[in-house]
Design an enzyme around this catalytic site. Structure first.
Site, PDB file in Angstrom:
ATOM      1  N   CYS A 152     -36.902  31.611 -25.591  1.00 31.59           N
ATOM      2  CA  CYS A 152     -35.956  31.933 -24.523  1.00 31.59           C
ATOM      3  C   CYS A 152     -35.638  33.420 -24.556  1.00 31.59           C
ATOM      4  O   CYS A 152     -34.865  33.883 -25.414  1.00 31.59           O
ATOM      5  CB  CYS A 152     -34.676  31.120 -24.692  1.00 31.59           C
ATOM      6  N   GLU A 180     -33.694  36.337 -18.519  1.00 31.84           N
ATOM      7  CA  GLU A 180     -32.396  35.931 -17.996  1.00 31.84           C
ATOM      8  C   GLU A 180     -32.368  36.141 -16.491  1.00 31.84           C
ATOM      9  O   GLU A 180     -33.231  36.841 -15.944  1.00 31.84           O
ATOM     10  CB  GLU A 180     -31.283  36.743 -18.663  1.00 31.84           C
ATOM     11  N   SER A 223     -38.355  41.682 -16.459  1.00 36.33           N
ATOM     12  CA  SER A 223     -39.173  42.761 -17.005  1.00 36.33           C
ATOM     13  C   SER A 223     -38.340  43.740 -17.825  1.00 36.33           C
ATOM     14  O   SER A 223     -38.816  44.329 -18.796  1.00 36.33           O
ATOM     15  CB  SER A 223     -39.880  43.508 -15.859  1.00 36.33           C
ATOM     16  N   TRP A 274     -36.428  30.704 -16.933  1.00 37.50           N
ATOM     17  CA  TRP A 274     -37.893  30.671 -17.015  1.00 37.50           C
ATOM     18  C   TRP A 274     -38.378  30.266 -18.408  1.00 37.50           C
ATOM     19  O   TRP A 274     -39.418  30.728 -18.870  1.00 37.50           O
ATOM     20  CB  TRP A 274     -38.521  32.026 -16.633  1.00 37.50           C
ATOM     21  N   GLN A 306     -76.559  35.383   1.291  1.00 40.75           N
ATOM     22  CA  GLN A 306     -76.069  36.462   0.444  1.00 40.75           C
ATOM     23  C   GLN A 306     -74.541  36.513   0.414  1.00 40.75           C
ATOM     24  O   GLN A 306     -73.950  36.816  -0.630  1.00 40.75           O
ATOM     25  CB  GLN A 306     -76.597  37.814   0.937  1.00 40.75           C
ATOM     26  N   GLN A 315     -62.367  29.943  -0.739  1.00 44.84           N
ATOM     27  CA  GLN A 315     -63.094  30.453   0.426  1.00 44.84           C
ATOM     28  C   GLN A 315     -64.484  29.830   0.515  1.00 44.84           C
ATOM     29  O   GLN A 315     -64.947  29.455   1.598  1.00 44.84           O
ATOM     30  CB  GLN A 315     -63.195  31.978   0.334  1.00 44.84           C
ATOM     31  N   ILE A 316     -65.162  29.713  -0.612  1.00 40.03           N
ATOM     32  CA  ILE A 316     -66.504  29.139  -0.627  1.00 40.03           C
ATOM     33  C   ILE A 316     -66.474  27.663  -0.237  1.00 40.03           C
ATOM     34  O   ILE A 316     -67.360  27.172   0.481  1.00 40.03           O
ATOM     35  CB  ILE A 316     -67.148  29.332  -2.016  1.00 40.03           C
ATOM     36  N   GLU A 328     -44.947  36.662 -18.811  1.00 34.32           N
ATOM     37  CA  GLU A 328     -45.276  37.431 -20.018  1.00 34.32           C
ATOM     38  C   GLU A 328     -45.703  38.853 -19.678  1.00 34.32           C
ATOM     39  O   GLU A 328     -46.635  39.411 -20.256  1.00 34.32           O
ATOM     40  CB  GLU A 328     -46.341  36.712 -20.843  1.00 34.32           C
ATOM     41  N   THR A 373     -45.450  41.219 -15.917  1.00 38.42           N
ATOM     42  CA  THR A 373     -46.155  41.282 -14.638  1.00 38.42           C
ATOM     43  C   THR A 373     -47.323  42.265 -14.722  1.00 38.42           C
ATOM     44  O   THR A 373     -47.398  43.101 -15.630  1.00 38.42           O
ATOM     45  CB  THR A 373     -45.206  41.748 -13.521  1.00 38.42           C
TER      46      THR A 373
END
Length: 411
Positions: free
Chosen positions: A128, A131, A136, A162, A306, A364-365, A391, A393
């Protein structure tokens, strides 16, 4: 010091294949259900415990593997299975790393086993730190720890957010401020033992991804813990605070140099988190590659185009590059090589960005199919999003790297 190698030895290969089998046979079949339920998959954790995957011994063996690649190999395979369940299985290790990074041998021996429980009675642990007003910016933590000398107890008050396994954990490791005037250097880590009065779960978050992993607030209201629950001990803390006060009196920023309790934990875990992201990316890439080989449009497999083939080439290249960065950082950490260019942050940054990129390209594929829950890439894409956030950004990782390579206090 071990020689850096890209060829895992027989022990690492055996562990990799063992974990891959568990991920394929146990984790993947359960992934969609627990994602929908948004609940901790206790039965899967128990299965992992029964065969020795969810245990202190297993993670200690990987952690102390001199090759350095034991942990990243384990993380990649489990998260190849599913990120939400994977995080439920390995979330406890962040609290364990906090104890390993900051605690005495006696504290490690006391608390680490209690974090996992037994195969018949599994437990989880929570770290923990963040807060509501301090994510960050770890120097802004408001949770206070006040020493009651008469009783040799620390009194904790504040709210954490979190927290993976927050509130449902047997053992909580809490980062709190001892001397607010010293900023990040005035903080310490405390173990809150099972059943301690005053600790409760606050809001449980309904998340975009990693839904099988429990994330919640932890409320600390007059929580009293014995003096021996201060990781590292009071003598060591007093010495560290005295040095920080001397620097502050001399005009230096108290939080500008050295490590604090939270950062020591995050620095140790960043390559492992990068390996988790690689597992997600690899899983999505494999789904997309198989789909492109079998999906026929205009009389031929779409991989013959391609536009699709080049996407897959870029996906594979980025996955392999990310793995190289993670393995390098993991080997350096295992062999006590300093991260002079923030190699740990590099690995986490690139792997996290790669997971988001690869899972988006996989969707997308697959086209419309990729947007449905009938195919797993939709879940993988949601899961990948957190890897540029938690952990540290991506922006914070870049800041750490920039400071390391420049030697300047870049803001």
């Amino acid at each position: 010091m071990s020689t850096f190698s890209l060829d895992p030895g027989p022990d690492q290969i055996a562990v990799r294949d063992w974990l891959h089998g568990f991920a394929a046979d146990v984790i993947r079949p359960a992934a969609a259900e627990w994602d929908e339920r948004e609940e901790t998959p206790w039965p899967v954790i128990q299965e992992a415990a029964k065969i020795g995957i969810y245990s202190l011994d297993f993670y200690a063996q990987q952690y102390f593997d001199p090759s350095g690649v034991g942990i990243p190999i384990a993380m990649e395979e489990l998260f190849w299975g599913d990120a939400g369940i994977g995080l439920s299985i390995v979330g406890t290790t962040l609290a364990a790393v906090a104890v390993l990074a900051n605690g005495t041998e006696e504290q490690i021996g006391t608390w680490a086993p209690q974090m996992f429980g037994t195969p018949d009675d599994v437990k989880v642990a929570a770290f923990c730190s963040s807060e509501p007003d301090a994510g960050s910016d770890v120097s802004a933590l408001r949770t206070r720890a006040v020493y009651d000398e008469a009783k040799d107890e620390w009194v904790l008050n504040g709210t954490k957010t979190w927290a993976t396994n927050g509130g449902i954990a047997s053992v909580h490791v809490v980062v709190a401020t001892v001397d607010p005037a010293l900023g990040a250097r005035g903080q310490a880590s405390f173990v809150v033992p099972p059943g301690t009065p005053g600790l409760s779960q606050g809001q449980k978050f309904k998340k975009h991804g990693i839904r099988a992993s429990h994330t919640a607030e932890v409320v600390l209201d007059g929580v009293r813990v014995p003096g021996h629950c201060l990781l590292g001990g009071k003598e060591k803390l007093d010495e560290r605070l005295a040095r920080a006060r001397e620097r502050a009196a001399g005009g230096a920023s108290a939080g500008s140099k050295g490590k604090n309790a939270a950062m020591a934990t995050f620095e140790a875990s960043r390559p492992a988190v990068g390996a988790q992201a690689i597992g997600i990316a690899r899983a999505a890439y494999e789904v997309a590659l198989d789909y492109a080989r079998t999906r026929v449009q205009f009389g031929r497999p779409i991989i013959d185009n391609q536009g699709v083939a080049f996407q897959l080439a870029d996906m594979k290249t980025r996955i392999d590059a990310a793995r190289l960065l993670v393995w390098r950082a993991s080997w350096m950490a295992a062999n006590n090589q300093p991260f002079t260019s923030a190699e740990g942050s590099m690995s986490k940054l690139y792997a996290g960005e790669t997971a988001k990129y690869v899972t988006a390209q996989a969707m997308q594929i697959l086209g419309g199919n990729g947007f449905t829950r009938e195919y797993p890439v939709e879940r993988m894409h949601r899961d990948s999003a957190i890897y540029t956030i938690f952990e540290g950004t991506s922006e914070i990782q870049r800041l750490v790297i920039a400071r390391a390579i420049s030697g300047m206090p870049i803001r």
